[in-house]
Design a protein around this motif. Structure first.
Motif, short mmCIF file in Angstrom:
data_model
loop_
_atom_site.label_atom_id
_atom_site.label_comp_id
_atom_site.label_asym_id
_atom_site.label_seq_id
_atom_site.Cartn_x
_atom_site.Cartn_y
_atom_site.Cartn_z
N THR A 92 -0.93 1.29 5.46
CA THR A 92 -0.49 2.68 5.33
C THR A 92 -1.34 3.55 6.24
O THR A 92 -2.56 3.37 6.33
N GLN A 93 -0.70 4.46 6.94
CA GLN A 93 -1.40 5.28 7.93
C GLN A 93 -2.11 6.45 7.26
O GLN A 93 -1.52 7.18 6.46
N SER A 98 -3.07 3.54 -2.96
CA SER A 98 -2.78 2.56 -4.00
C SER A 98 -2.36 1.24 -3.35
O SER A 98 -1.70 1.24 -2.32
N CYS A 99 -2.74 0.18 -3.99
CA CYS A 99 -2.34 -1.16 -3.57
C CYS A 99 -1.70 -1.83 -4.78
O CYS A 99 -2.41 -2.17 -5.74
N TYR A 108 -4.73 1.71 7.01
CA TYR A 108 -5.48 1.11 5.91
C TYR A 108 -4.67 -0.01 5.27
O TYR A 108 -3.48 0.17 4.96
N TYR A 109 -5.33 -1.13 5.08
CA TYR A 109 -4.71 -2.31 4.49
C TYR A 109 -5.46 -2.72 3.23
O TYR A 109 -6.69 -2.62 3.19
N CYS A 110 -4.75 -3.24 2.25
CA CYS A 110 -5.42 -3.92 1.16
C CYS A 110 -5.19 -5.42 1.32
O CYS A 110 -4.20 -5.85 1.93
N ALA A 111 -6.14 -6.18 0.80
CA ALA A 111 -6.08 -7.63 0.91
C ALA A 111 -6.69 -8.26 -0.32
O ALA A 111 -7.51 -7.64 -1.01
N GLU A 113 0.83 -1.20 0.00
CA GLU A 113 0.00 0.00 0.00
C GLU A 113 0.87 1.25 0.00
O GLU A 113 1.99 1.24 0.52
N SER A 114 0.34 2.32 -0.55
CA SER A 114 0.99 3.62 -0.51
C SER A 114 -0.08 4.70 -0.61
O SER A 114 -1.23 4.41 -0.94
N GLY A 115 0.33 5.93 -0.32
CA GLY A 115 -0.57 7.06 -0.49
C GLY A 115 -1.16 7.60 0.79
O GLY A 115 -1.88 8.60 0.76
N GLY A 116 -0.86 6.97 1.91
CA GLY A 116 -1.37 7.50 3.16
C GLY A 116 -0.67 8.79 3.55
O GLY A 116 0.31 9.20 2.93
N GLY A 117 -1.19 9.42 4.59
CA GLY A 117 -0.58 10.66 5.06
C GLY A 117 -1.49 11.42 5.96
O GLY A 117 -2.50 10.89 6.44
#
Length: 126
Positions: A120-121, A21-22, A94-97, A6-10
């Protein structure tokens, strides 16, 4: 072996937007249903949004309907979560699965996916 990142947190102010994004590696995503989940401190993990392998079927938690949109680009082996009108209570990891079962089973957590990202937080704060 499928791997998810995952990315894009903030940090974002209330009312703001973020796109998570996952990204998948190790396997094509074509046959997997994908879900976004979140876990806030002291709370259980909950299903936020899920999408079928075809992208045709989606399911959202009531708390995010009309604000969050899940989408997928199988060619890019990436799944997105567009989050608009963010609220303080959206703060969580947040997690993707991914797994092969139905969107309903995934998002209601009737069945737990086998493949998870590291999270990602997302922090919504003024």
């Amino acid at each position: 072996q499928l791997q998810l990142v995952e990315s894009g947190g903030g940090l974002v102010q209330p009312g703001g937007s973020l796109r998570l994004s996952c990204a998948a590696s190790g396997s094509t995503l074509d046959y997997y249903a994908i879900g976004w989940f979140r876990q806030a401190p002291g709370k259980e993990r909950e299903g936020v949004a899920c999408i079928s392998s075809s992208g045709i079927i989606t399911k959202y938690a009531n708390s995010v309907k009309g604000r969050f949109t899940i989408s997928r680009d199988n060619a890019k082996t990436t799944v997105y979560l567009q989050m608009n009108s963010l609220k303080l209570e959206d703060t969580a990891v947040y997690y993707c699965a991914a797994d092969f079962f139905s969107v309903h089973a995934m998002c209601t957590m009737t069945l737990e996916p086998n493949y998870w990202g590291q999270g990602t937080q997302v922090t919504v704060s003024s």
